[in-house]
Structures are given as structure tokens and as C-alpha cells.
Design a protein around this motif. Structure first.
Motif, PDB file in Angstrom:
ATOM      1  N   GLU A   1      36.251  44.972  44.476  1.00 31.10           N
ATOM      2  CA  GLU A   1      35.371  43.862  44.828  1.00 31.10           C
ATOM      3  C   GLU A   1      35.719  42.661  43.970  1.00 31.10           C
ATOM      4  O   GLU A   1      35.808  42.756  42.750  1.00 31.10           O
ATOM      5  CB  GLU A   1      33.906  44.242  44.582  1.00 31.10           C
ATOM      6  N   GLY A   2      35.940  41.512  44.600  1.00 32.90           N
ATOM      7  CA  GLY A   2      36.220  40.305  43.843  1.00 32.90           C
ATOM      8  C   GLY A   2      36.670  39.180  44.745  1.00 32.90           C
ATOM      9  O   GLY A   2      37.090  39.393  45.886  1.00 32.90           O
ATOM     10  N   GLU A   3      36.598  37.964  44.223  1.00 32.74           N
ATOM     11  CA  GLU A   3      37.018  36.796  44.982  1.00 32.74           C
ATOM     12  C   GLU A   3      38.541  36.723  45.028  1.00 32.74           C
ATOM     13  O   GLU A   3      39.221  36.961  44.023  1.00 32.74           O
ATOM     14  CB  GLU A   3      36.467  35.525  44.326  1.00 32.74           C
ATOM     15  N   ALA A   4      39.070  36.407  46.183  1.00 33.55           N
ATOM     16  CA  ALA A   4      40.522  36.302  46.362  1.00 33.55           C
ATOM     17  C   ALA A   4      40.954  34.840  46.331  1.00 33.55           C
ATOM     18  O   ALA A   4      40.259  33.958  46.859  1.00 33.55           O
ATOM     19  CB  ALA A   4      40.941  36.938  47.679  1.00 33.55           C
ATOM     20  N   ARG A   5      42.106  34.611  45.702  1.00 33.34           N
ATOM     21  CA  ARG A   5      42.689  33.269  45.655  1.00 33.34           C
ATOM     22  C   ARG A   5      44.166  33.374  46.013  1.00 33.34           C
ATOM     23  O   ARG A   5      44.882  34.203  45.465  1.00 33.34           O
ATOM     24  CB  ARG A   5      42.515  32.664  44.269  1.00 33.34           C
ATOM     25  N   ALA A   6      44.605  32.541  46.939  1.00 31.89           N
ATOM     26  CA  ALA A   6      45.999  32.592  47.381  1.00 31.89           C
ATOM     27  C   ALA A   6      46.940  32.215  46.241  1.00 31.89           C
ATOM     28  O   ALA A   6      46.677  31.289  45.474  1.00 31.89           O
ATOM     29  CB  ALA A   6      46.208  31.659  48.564  1.00 31.89           C
TER      30      ALA A   6
ATOM     31  N   PHE B   1      47.537  37.356  47.216  1.00 30.18           N
ATOM     32  CA  PHE B   1      46.214  36.925  46.789  1.00 30.18           C
ATOM     33  C   PHE B   1      45.855  37.591  45.472  1.00 30.18           C
ATOM     34  O   PHE B   1      45.978  38.816  45.344  1.00 30.18           O
ATOM     35  CB  PHE B   1      45.151  37.298  47.832  1.00 30.18           C
ATOM     36  N   ARG B   2      45.408  36.796  44.508  1.00 28.59           N
ATOM     37  CA  ARG B   2      44.887  37.379  43.278  1.00 28.59           C
ATOM     38  C   ARG B   2      43.424  37.728  43.493  1.00 28.59           C
ATOM     39  O   ARG B   2      42.628  36.891  43.933  1.00 28.59           O
ATOM     40  CB  ARG B   2      45.023  36.425  42.092  1.00 28.59           C
ATOM     41  N   ILE B   3      43.086  38.975  43.204  1.00 32.47           N
ATOM     42  CA  ILE B   3      41.709  39.445  43.316  1.00 32.47           C
ATOM     43  C   ILE B   3      41.139  39.525  41.904  1.00 32.47           C
ATOM     44  O   ILE B   3      41.598  40.329  41.083  1.00 32.47           O
ATOM     45  CB  ILE B   3      41.613  40.831  43.995  1.00 32.47           C
ATOM     46  N   ARG B   4      40.175  38.691  41.606  1.00 33.52           N
ATOM     47  CA  ARG B   4      39.576  38.716  40.267  1.00 33.52           C
ATOM     48  C   ARG B   4      38.519  39.810  40.229  1.00 33.52           C
ATOM     49  O   ARG B   4      37.455  39.686  40.820  1.00 33.52           O
ATOM     50  CB  ARG B   4      38.977  37.367  39.922  1.00 33.52           C
TER      51      ARG B   4
ATOM     52  N   VAL C   1      46.651  41.983  42.619  1.00 36.28           N
ATOM     53  CA  VAL C   1      47.314  41.132  43.601  1.00 36.28           C
ATOM     54  C   VAL C   1      47.430  41.916  44.906  1.00 36.28           C
ATOM     55  O   VAL C   1      48.057  42.985  44.937  1.00 36.28           O
ATOM     56  CB  VAL C   1      48.711  40.692  43.125  1.00 36.28           C
ATOM     57  N   LEU C   2      46.823  41.386  45.953  1.00 32.91           N
ATOM     58  CA  LEU C   2      46.967  41.942  47.297  1.00 32.91           C
ATOM     59  C   LEU C   2      48.181  41.269  47.933  1.00 32.91           C
ATOM     60  O   LEU C   2      48.261  40.041  47.980  1.00 32.91           O
ATOM     61  CB  LEU C   2      45.712  41.659  48.124  1.00 32.91           C
ATOM     62  N   LYS C   3      49.113  42.078  48.394  1.00 30.24           N
ATOM     63  CA  LYS C   3      50.362  41.550  48.941  1.00 30.24           C
ATOM     64  C   LYS C   3      50.495  41.944  50.408  1.00 30.24           C
ATOM     65  O   LYS C   3      50.470  43.130  50.742  1.00 30.24           O
ATOM     66  CB  LYS C   3      51.556  42.083  48.141  1.00 30.24           C
ATOM     67  N   VAL C   4      50.660  40.941  51.256  1.00 29.91           N
ATOM     68  CA  VAL C   4      50.893  41.147  52.687  1.00 29.91           C
ATOM     69  C   VAL C   4      52.349  40.777  52.950  1.00 29.91           C
ATOM     70  O   VAL C   4      52.747  39.615  52.799  1.00 29.91           O
ATOM     71  CB  VAL C   4      49.951  40.285  53.543  1.00 29.91           C
ATOM     72  N   ALA C   5      53.146  41.761  53.331  1.00 28.25           N
ATOM     73  CA  ALA C   5      54.588  41.548  53.463  1.00 28.25           C
ATOM     74  C   ALA C   5      54.911  40.714  54.699  1.00 28.25           C
ATOM     75  O   ALA C   5      54.267  40.837  55.751  1.00 28.25           O
ATOM     76  CB  ALA C   5      55.309  42.889  53.540  1.00 28.25           C
TER      77      ALA C   5
END
Length: 340
Positions: free
Chosen positions: A20-25, A34-37, A44-48
Motif C-alpha cells: 500500500e502506498g502512493e505511486a509516482r512515475a 513507478f516508485r511506491i512509497r 518500484v513497480l515495473k511494467v515492461a
């Protein structure tokens, strides 16, 4: 590729990883990151990008897992397992199946950002720590194998012969002769080196933007991690050291002293054969030529893109400088004592 919004990224992180956390591109060349704080430094959520295959992403993840087990002090990103126990998910995004994964966020600053603010003695410490980090990288991957690492990769030094057709397009005639001389000499030696020099799976991109540094506790900086495993391939074991030297040397007025410190740090962690050390100079020159010829090709294909040649000033200056340096200048202190 902008298929996912930060809000949607946050939802994916919570649904599939329980994070759970705010995502920032984050900036990325082709993927969406996206960095998830969340807890600690976050994730880091990574979409290939669709051009990546599942096998190629699996190669990266498994390599990072191997390093986490064998070289935990290196501080590379940690692969996070989803709630279903998988490390790589194929998720529908905007009607398309996308490969999605979660890594730990690596704190710190890049080598490129840190190096110019240091005093000379602090630079020497950082250079040695860079060598140590890359030595651990080599050591941690020495037994690692994966079929996707055998792919034909543009940035594999073994692929340099495919770029020789670009030499005539290098604009400056005198400089073109330097590139031709060192690129063709390297390519001519490739068959013999393939038969004699050790080959392994490499990170293949320890450049000054992929090397992360942190405080060393004494007012200086040390290398704390290497990130971005997207250029992994099977090639000469020596290449990762050569690549690290190539980028670090561009920041220095005395590139040979810089490389000597890097080599000393590397050999403290990972011995090399004398035959490898003797070719380090040629490998550094080849990586510089490789970069120049890749940029030349990109510039021909995208003549209106000013960013294609943005990093070439340092590359070209270093090649001119090293072309007049004795081939054993960097490794001379180590030839008798620090190799297999």
C-alpha cells in the motif's frame, strides 16, 4: 509507453503484492516505472515494454535473486514475490497483456551525480569501491546461466563486428582512422579470444548512471549498488570491468590512475587471468568504439534527434587520450601479483 496511471499502479501494487502506498512515475527509456512509497525505502513497480519477452525479464529477475543470495552486500534491487508466489506477472493493461514485476527501491545517488563533488582522495576511495562492487557482480554471477543471456545483443562486445559498416559514417577523418584502427583490431582478435578468454553472464552496463553511491561514513562516497539489468548477456568475463572503467574514466583528468584504482578494487574481490588483464586496454578502447559506432548509426537513423550524440563528447575525448597510452599502463601494477 504510457499505459498505466500512478493511481492504477498503486492499485496493482496493493492487489497483487499487498503493498500500500502512493505511486509516482519514474523516468524510463522504454518501460513504465513507478516508485511506491511504502515501508522503508519503498518499491518500484515495473511494467515492461511490449518488446521485452518473458524470458528476458526472467533473466533479469533470476540474476538479481542470485546476487541477493551470493552477494547481499552489493545492494542490488531485490525481487518481490507477488501474493500468488510468482516473481513476474502477466496482467491485462489497456486490453494488452503486460509483464509486471516489483523490485525494492535502491536509495542513493548515481555515480555521475556524486563524482564531481568529491575531493581527489575521496575520488580514489570511490574508484576502488566501484572496482570492488563490479568484482562482486562478476563473482556473484559466475555460476549463473540462463538461455535468454545467449541472445544476440547490440551492446555485447562480441557484436562489434556488426558495427564496422558504420566506420565510414564517422564524420571527422582523423578520428575515423582512430575508430577504424581499434575497432578492426579488436574484431580481428575475437576468434582467438573466444577460444581462450573466460566467458560468463554479465550485467553489461555498469555505467555512471546505473552505479548507485551512498555515504561511506567518512565524509566521502562508496558504491552501494548496481541497478538496471536490462543489457545482460553472455560475453567475455572481462567486459564488465572494462565497461565500468570506460564510464568512470570520462570524469577524470587522469583516467589511467582512475582505472588503476578500479582494477585494484576489482581484483581484491575477483581474480582475473593474466591473459585477461593484458587485454583490458583493448576492451576499454573497444567499448568506446562500440559507443561511437552505435551513436553514429542512431544519428543516421534519427538525424533530427539531438539526444543521440549527447554523451559522445566524453567518449570521443577519452578514446583520443587512450589511443596514445601504453597498452599495459593501467594493469602494469597488477600483472605479477593479482591474477589467477
Amino acid at each position: 509507453m504510457d499505459m498505466l496511471t500512478p493511481v492504477e499502479a498503486s492499485r496493482l501494487a496493493a492487489r497483487h503484492w499487498g503493498i500500500e502506498g502512493e505511486a509516482r512515475a519514474l523516468p524510463s527509456y522504454a518501460d513504465q516505472n513507478f516508485r511506491i512509497r511504502a515501508d522503508g525505502d519503498g518499491y518500484v513497480l515495473k511494467v515492461a515494454h511490449p518488446s521485452w519477452s518473458a524470458a528476458e525479464i526472467e533473466l533479469e529477475n533470476l540474476a538479481m535473486m542470485e546476487l541477493a543470495r551470493r552477494e547481499p552486500s552489493l545492494g542490488c534491487p531485490r525481487v518481490q514475490f507477488a501474493s500468488n508466489g510468482e516473481h513476474l506477472l502477466a496482467l491485462p493493461i489497456e486490453g494488452q497483456a503486460c509483464l509486471v514485476r516489483m523490485l525494492s527501491y535502491v536509495p542513493g545517488t548515481t555515480y555521475a551525480e556524486a563524482i564531481n563533488s568529491l575531493q581527489p582522495h575521496q575520488c580514489r576511495v570511490l574508484h576502488r569501491s566501484l572496482g570492488q562492487a563490479v568484482g562482486r557482480l562478476t563473482r556473484g554471477l559466475q555460476d549463473f546461466r540462463h538461455p535468454a543471456a545467449e541472445r544476440a545483443h547490440d551492446w555485447n562486445l562480441m557484436s562489434l563486428p556488426r558495427l564496422l559498416d558504420e566506420v565510414p559514417h564517422v564524420e571527422d577523418a582523423a578520428f575515423r582512422d582512430i575508430v577504424r584502427e581499434h575497432a578492426t583490431r579488436f574484431c580481428a582478435a575475437l576468434p582467438a579470444w573466444r577460444a581462450t578468454l573466460p566467458v560468463s553472464v554479465l550485467h553489461n552496463d555498469a555505467n555512471d548512471l546505473n552505479v548507485i553511491v551512498d555515504d561511506d561514513g567518512a565524509g566521502g562516497k562508496r558504491v552501494s549498488a548496481v541497478i538496471d539489468f536490462g543489457d545482460m548477456c553472455t560475453s567475455f568475463r572481462l567486459a564488465d570491468l572494462a565497461i565500468a572503467c570506460t564510464y568512470a574514466m570520462q570524469h577524470e583528468s587522469d583516467p589511467v590512475a582512475c582505472a588503476q584504482a578500479i582494477v585494484g578494487g576489482y581484483l581484491a574481490e575477483q581474480p582475473l587471468q593474466r591473459s585477461e588483464l593484458e587485454q583490458l586496454h583493448a576492451f576499454i578502447l573497444a567499448r568506446l568504439c562500440h559507443s561511437i559506432l552505435m551513436a553514429t548509426r542512431s544519428h543516421r537513423e534519427q538525424p533530427d534527434n539531438p539526444f543521440v550524440l549527447v554523451s559522445q563528447q566524453g567518449v570521443r575525448g577519452l578514446l583520443r587520450q587512450l589511443a596514445d597510452v601504453a597498452p599495459d599502463a593501467i594493469v602494469r601494477p597488477y600483472l605479477e601479483s593479482s591474477h589467477d
